[in-house]
Design a protein around this motif. Structure first.
Motif, PDB file in Angstrom:
ATOM      1  N   GLU A   1      40.365  46.523  52.708  1.00 49.29           N
ATOM      2  CA  GLU A   1      39.151  47.080  52.098  1.00 49.29           C
ATOM      3  C   GLU A   1      38.274  45.988  51.508  1.00 49.29           C
ATOM      4  OE1 GLU A   1      40.421  51.624  50.782  1.00 49.29           O
ATOM      5  OE2 GLU A   1      40.628  49.994  49.334  1.00 49.29           O
ATOM      6  N   ALA A   2      38.890  45.029  50.838  1.00 46.87           N
ATOM      7  CA  ALA A   2      38.123  43.944  50.233  1.00 46.87           C
ATOM      8  C   ALA A   2      37.374  43.143  51.289  1.00 46.87           C
ATOM      9  CB  ALA A   2      39.057  43.033  49.435  1.00 46.87           C
ATOM     10  N   ILE A   3      38.063  42.836  52.379  1.00 46.57           N
ATOM     11  CA  ILE A   3      37.427  42.078  53.456  1.00 46.57           C
ATOM     12  C   ILE A   3      36.291  42.883  54.080  1.00 46.57           C
ATOM     13  CG2 ILE A   3      37.805  41.040  55.731  1.00 46.57           C
ATOM     14  CD1 ILE A   3      40.718  40.477  54.780  1.00 46.57           C
ATOM     15  N   ASP A   4      36.512  44.179  54.290  1.00 50.08           N
ATOM     16  CA  ASP A   4      35.459  45.059  54.815  1.00 50.08           C
ATOM     17  C   ASP A   4      34.245  45.076  53.901  1.00 50.08           C
ATOM     18  OD1 ASP A   4      36.925  45.742  57.023  1.00 50.08           O
ATOM     19  OD2 ASP A   4      37.287  47.820  56.440  1.00 50.08           O
TER      20      ASP A   4
ATOM     21  N   VAL B   1      33.200  40.080  55.735  1.00 52.71           N
ATOM     22  CA  VAL B   1      33.608  38.753  56.221  1.00 52.71           C
ATOM     23  C   VAL B   1      34.749  38.841  57.240  1.00 52.71           C
ATOM     24  CG1 VAL B   1      32.797  37.521  54.181  1.00 52.71           C
ATOM     25  CG2 VAL B   1      35.138  38.458  54.216  1.00 52.71           C
ATOM     26  N   GLY B   2      34.961  40.015  57.813  1.00 50.85           N
ATOM     27  CA  GLY B   2      36.062  40.189  58.741  1.00 50.85           C
ATOM     28  C   GLY B   2      36.007  39.272  59.941  1.00 50.85           C
ATOM     29  N   ASP B   3      34.786  38.950  60.402  1.00 46.28           N
ATOM     30  CA  ASP B   3      34.647  38.125  61.600  1.00 46.28           C
ATOM     31  C   ASP B   3      34.955  36.658  61.356  1.00 46.28           C
ATOM     32  OD1 ASP B   3      32.427  37.811  59.993  1.00 46.28           O
ATOM     33  OD2 ASP B   3      31.025  37.563  61.661  1.00 46.28           O
ATOM     34  N   LYS B   4      35.091  36.265  60.081  1.00 45.82           N
ATOM     35  CA  LYS B   4      35.400  34.857  59.804  1.00 45.82           C
ATOM     36  C   LYS B   4      36.638  34.690  58.915  1.00 45.82           C
ATOM     37  CE  LYS B   4      32.177  34.258  55.875  1.00 45.82           C
ATOM     38  NZ  LYS B   4      31.093  33.395  55.361  1.00 45.82           N
ATOM     39  N   THR B   5      37.444  35.750  58.821  1.00 45.49           N
ATOM     40  CA  THR B   5      38.648  35.697  57.995  1.00 45.49           C
ATOM     41  C   THR B   5      39.857  35.272  58.825  1.00 45.49           C
ATOM     42  OG1 THR B   5      37.854  37.383  56.455  1.00 45.49           O
ATOM     43  CG2 THR B   5      40.228  37.064  56.582  1.00 45.49           C
ATOM     44  N   ILE B   6      40.679  34.417  58.234  1.00 49.85           N
ATOM     45  CA  ILE B   6      41.931  33.979  58.854  1.00 49.85           C
ATOM     46  C   ILE B   6      43.053  34.202  57.842  1.00 49.85           C
ATOM     47  CG2 ILE B   6      43.233  32.062  59.853  1.00 49.85           C
ATOM     48  CD1 ILE B   6      40.548  30.780  60.589  1.00 49.85           C
TER      49      ILE B   6
ATOM     50  N   ASN C   1      43.083  43.136  61.500  1.00 54.08           N
ATOM     51  CA  ASN C   1      42.210  42.859  62.642  1.00 54.08           C
ATOM     52  C   ASN C   1      41.411  41.582  62.412  1.00 54.08           C
ATOM     53  OD1 ASN C   1      42.865  45.058  64.333  1.00 54.08           O
ATOM     54  ND2 ASN C   1      41.603  46.424  63.097  1.00 54.08           N
ATOM     55  N   CYS C   2      42.140  40.494  62.212  1.00 55.27           N
ATOM     56  CA  CYS C   2      41.512  39.185  62.085  1.00 55.27           C
ATOM     57  C   CYS C   2      42.485  38.163  62.664  1.00 55.27           C
ATOM     58  CB  CYS C   2      41.183  38.850  60.625  1.00 55.27           C
ATOM     59  SG  CYS C   2      42.628  38.705  59.545  1.00 55.27           S
ATOM     60  N   ASP C   3      42.040  36.943  62.823  1.00 54.78           N
ATOM     61  CA  ASP C   3      42.942  35.898  63.302  1.00 54.78           C
ATOM     62  C   ASP C   3      44.033  35.668  62.275  1.00 54.78           C
ATOM     63  OD1 ASP C   3      41.565  35.439  65.671  1.00 54.78           O
ATOM     64  OD2 ASP C   3      40.233  33.958  64.750  1.00 54.78           O
ATOM     65  N   MET C   4      45.276  35.529  62.734  1.00 55.70           N
ATOM     66  CA  MET C   4      46.421  35.329  61.848  1.00 55.70           C
ATOM     67  C   MET C   4      47.282  34.183  62.358  1.00 55.70           C
ATOM     68  SD  MET C   4      46.344  37.770  59.407  1.00 55.70           S
ATOM     69  CE  MET C   4      48.037  37.783  58.791  1.00 55.70           C
TER      70      MET C   4
ATOM     71  N   GLN D   1      34.161  26.980  56.587  1.00 60.01           N
ATOM     72  CA  GLN D   1      33.271  28.141  56.690  1.00 60.01           C
ATOM     73  C   GLN D   1      34.040  29.448  56.775  1.00 60.01           C
ATOM     74  OE1 GLN D   1      33.967  25.987  59.060  1.00 60.01           O
ATOM     75  NE2 GLN D   1      33.938  26.905  61.109  1.00 60.01           N
ATOM     76  N   ASN D   2      35.345  29.379  57.024  1.00 59.80           N
ATOM     77  CA  ASN D   2      36.159  30.585  57.147  1.00 59.80           C
ATOM     78  C   ASN D   2      36.730  31.031  55.809  1.00 59.80           C
ATOM     79  OD1 ASN D   2      36.568  29.283  60.126  1.00 59.80           O
ATOM     80  ND2 ASN D   2      36.739  31.508  60.189  1.00 59.80           N
ATOM     81  N   VAL D   3      37.072  32.316  55.735  1.00 59.05           N
ATOM     82  CA  VAL D   3      37.759  32.879  54.575  1.00 59.05           C
ATOM     83  C   VAL D   3      39.246  32.894  54.910  1.00 59.05           C
ATOM     84  CG1 VAL D   3      38.072  34.922  53.131  1.00 59.05           C
ATOM     85  CG2 VAL D   3      35.784  34.284  53.928  1.00 59.05           C
ATOM     86  N   VAL D   4      40.060  32.235  54.093  1.00 58.48           N
ATOM     87  CA  VAL D   4      41.473  32.051  54.405  1.00 58.48           C
ATOM     88  C   VAL D   4      42.333  32.655  53.298  1.00 58.48           C
ATOM     89  CG1 VAL D   4      43.285  30.385  54.964  1.00 58.48           C
ATOM     90  CG2 VAL D   4      40.906  29.915  55.625  1.00 58.48           C
ATOM     91  N   PHE D   5      43.308  33.468  53.703  1.00 60.76           N
ATOM     92  CA  PHE D   5      44.211  34.043  52.705  1.00 60.76           C
ATOM     93  C   PHE D   5      45.648  33.976  53.183  1.00 60.76           C
ATOM     94  CE2 PHE D   5      43.682  37.708  55.472  1.00 60.76           C
ATOM     95  CZ  PHE D   5      44.874  38.419  55.365  1.00 60.76           C
TER      96      PHE D   5
END
Length: 245
Positions: free
Chosen positions: A33-36, A40-45, A61-64, A85-89
């Motif tokens: 939900e936070a990513i939605d 930033v879903g298209d740039k989250t890893i 539904n992001c790169d893992m 530039q990506n969001v990483v968690f």
């Protein structure tokens, strides 16, 4: 008819593998939900560790990436530095983060790496058979402490959030819980804030989420929620431990 509640786009439409009553599923939803909400879903890893969340890559539904046990902060550091530039968690349990990964989390935090860590604390090793973890409570029974954790033999539980809050690098350290609706909503706000801090370039953020493990605690889901409130929250008080505005 207006839609007032739906599955987050960041969550894959597949069944979870978690045990009945486990709150990992709730936490997954809050992260999604936070990513939605931040768009930033298209740039989250994301980085999945070893442990109960080992299959996290099936659900977001992001790169893992899959990291070795405890090494998720190191892997996330490399990703973020290579692709700022990506969001990483990272999404880590207490056995993974506080035991074998203790060095990685401490050094990522003290360096102020611009990553977001979701730390799930259920006070026990889940996937590997219910062994005592660094967060297991005094007197709590596990497969490796069948008579209960003993201070003289095993030492005291580690309060990870309080420990990391003493460092200069972190921008946000907060502990939340998901044992009822009110606290689920608060946890969602905290997780979103942690991602927002990363987007603003403020530095390292960690949200510790108190969670249940009915299977390894030997309880029903309802009993486990009450046990968390009565036992875990006194040991691990909720709230912001450090915040740099």
């Amino acid at each position: 008819m207006a839609i007032v509640f739906e599955k987050p786009k960041m969550l894959a439409d597949v069944p979870f593998h978690y045990c009945p009553g486990c709150t990992h599923g709730i936490i997954h939803r809050l992260v999604a939900e936070a990513i939605d909400q931040l768009g930033v879903g298209d740039k989250t890893i994301g980085v999945a560790p070893v442990g109960c969340a080992v299959f996290a890559y099936n659900y977001f539904n992001c790169d893992m990436y899959e990291a070795s046990h405890g090494r998720a902060p190191a892997v996330a550091t490399g990703i973020k530095r290579a692709r700022p530039q990506n969001v990483v968690f990272t999404y880590q349990g207490d056995g993974d983060l506080a035991s074998i990964g203790a060095a990685e989390i401490v050094h990522a935090a003290t360096r102020g790496e611009k990553i977001t860590v979701i730390f799930v604390n259920n006070a026990i090793y889940g996937m590997t058979g219910g062994q005592m973890a660094p967060t297991t409570l005094i007197g709590q029974k596990s497969t490796t402490s069948p008579y209960g954790r003993d201070v003289e033999r095993n030492g005291n539980p580690i309060r990870v959030s309080e420990m990391l809050a003493t460092l200069d690098g972190p921008a946000l350290i907060q502990r939340v819980s998901v044992h009822d609706v009110k606290h689920v909503l608060e946890a969602g706000k905290a997780i979103k804030k942690a991602f927002q801090y990363q987007l603003e370039g403020k530095g390292f953020s960690l949200i510790e989420v108190l969670s249940t493990c009915p299977t390894n605690w030997g309880m029903t889901p309802k009993e486990a929620l009450k046990w968390l409130v009565d036992n875990m929250i006194p040991q691990y008080p909720l709230g912001v431990k450090k915040e740099v505005q």
